[in-house]
Design an enzyme around this catalytic site. Structure first.
Site, short mmCIF file in Angstrom:
data_model
loop_
_atom_site.label_atom_id
_atom_site.label_comp_id
_atom_site.label_asym_id
_atom_site.label_seq_id
_atom_site.Cartn_x
_atom_site.Cartn_y
_atom_site.Cartn_z
N SER A 145 0.85 -1.35 0.01
CA SER A 145 0.13 0.03 -0.02
C SER A 145 0.75 1.13 -0.07
CB SER A 145 -1.06 0.17 1.23
OG SER A 145 -0.19 0.07 2.53
N GLU A 209 -13.31 -8.86 3.94
CA GLU A 209 -13.46 -10.29 4.87
C GLU A 209 -13.71 -9.79 6.30
OE1 GLU A 209 -9.96 -13.44 6.43
OE2 GLU A 209 -9.68 -11.84 5.45
#
Length: 404
Positions: A145, A209
């Site tokens: 990221s 998730e």
């Protein structure tokens, strides 16, 4: 030539009784034992009068690299688990040496799974996977990221992807995995997906998730706020959900988990070639909740175990049992049949490998499981296979008995 004569043949779409299967590397014929022995008088006959013959499973989402874990990682909540992965990763990965990987592969096959989707972060297990008896769709994962590290992460991904391309065969295919929208920068994801499109590779991605992921992506808040500030000095998510999902419109995708996906995201994915991968045990152990199978319709779904980083077993019978009890509002007999059909025929189709069916011309990759002696109702066979099977008694891979 061999002929196997079970109590039942589960194709898996229907149950056949008084039926035998003649096979070599492929299934040659399906008929009564009398007709098959007449056609193939020299064939070896295998009597299996107390067993059912069914196709083997495909498990489309596994992390073999973490197969050394039993109790090192923290279960119960997603963020403590993630912190424990980061803390113990450098000790867990070396512990899964060649023998550990072979043990995991053996555990898969002896529990009836002969096809997997392997998510690989580092590529250390690549050659062992390519040389195994499994069919493997090998998903090279990209993660990162931080824009400052993007070039390094992309170069590592490319290197692994093209190494796996060189090993491609009928049973080993190279794919792309985008770790998740919270952990992969938009530019990195876009570049990796261009590779997938160019090589017509399937793409796997963890998506929504946890509740923590939902809160972070939507509001830059929740438990991930401290996580990203502390570890990566980031105050904002690197993706906006709808923009991220637009990247997947031209690829064949496996979206894993989806527990916290919203209706807009499901609608966007419905316009793409996407299958949802449901991992009920992993979702339970990490405290993420239960996937709403009604909510994700009309997107197709199938089952997977995830890896031993978030499960105690790679056994699909265990996963089907968990699903059967987690989704208690579905009719037990009908849902049991759906689960077995998903785990065999549909999961093979999703990964693009032949198999998962008992049919003339299909690979003779099959498993024999015990049937309760007192089974009265044939329409309950699927349910009792799930309830009573710990391990198949025999597994055949392309006509050869595994482990003989």
């Amino acid at each position: 030539m061999q002929i196997i004569n079970p109590r039942f043949v589960v194709t898996p779409h229907e149950v056949l009784s008084h039926t035998a299967v003649a096979f070599e590397e492929k299934i040659v014929a399906i008929d009564t034992l009398a007709n098959l022995t007449k056609s193939y008088p020299n064939a070896k006959v295998i009597e299996a009068k107390e067993q059912a013959l069914l196709p083997t499973f495909a498990n489309p989402h596994v992390h073999l690299e973490f197969s050394a874990n039993q109790a090192t990682l923290s279960y119960g909540e997603f963020l403590p688990w993630l912190y424990s992965v980061i803390e113990h990763r450098e000790e867990l990965l070396p512990r899964c040496d060649k023998q550990c990987l072979q043990n995991a592969i053996n555990a898969l096959i002896t529990s009836g799974t002969t096809t997997i989707g392997q998510i690989s972060s580092y590529g250390e297990e690549m050659e062992i996977c390519a040389a195994s008896k499994l069919n493997i769709y090998y998903f090279n994962e990209i993660i990162g990221s931080n824009p400052a590290a993007a070039d390094v992460m992309y170069a590592s991904f490319l290197d692994r992807f093209f190494q796996s391309k060189k090993l491609e065969s009928e049973s080993f295919k190279a794919g792309v995995a985008i770790h998740s929208p919270y952990s992969v920068h938009y530019i990195l994801a876009k570049k990796a997906l261009e590779i997938a499109k160019k090589h017509e590779s399937i793409v796997s991605v963890h998506y929504m998730e946890s509740k923590a992921e939902r809160e972070w992506i939507d509001n830059a808040n929740g438990p991930f706020k401290e996580f990203f500030a502390k570890l990566l000095n980031q105050s904002r998510p690197v993706n906006e959900s709808e923009r991220f999902l637009q990247l997947f419109q031209e690829t064949k995708n496996l979206f894993v988990h989806m527990v916290w996906a919203n209706e807009k995201e499901i609608e966007l994915l419905h316009n793409s070639d996407t299958t949802i991968i449901h991992c009920p045990i992993s979702n339970r152990l990490l405290g993420n909740g239960v996937l709403d199978l009604e909510k994700i319709k009309p997107l197709p779904y199938t089952l997977a175990t995830d890896g031993l980083s978030s499960n105690y077993s790679l056994n699909m019978f265990e996963e089907m049992r968990a699903a059967l009890f987690v989704h208690a509002h579905y009719h037990a007999k009908e849902f049991a049949k759906e689960l077995i059909t998903k785990a065999t025929a549909f999961s093979h189709e999703v990964l693009g490998f032949r198999g998962g069916v008992i049919a003339k011309g299909a690979p003779a990759t099959m498993q024999l499981v015990s049937v309760p002696k007192d089974l009265v109702r044939e329409d309950e066979l699927f349910l009792h296979i799930i309830l009573h099977t710990q391990l198949p008694q025999k597994v055949y891979i392309k006509g050869e008995l595994y482990g003989k």
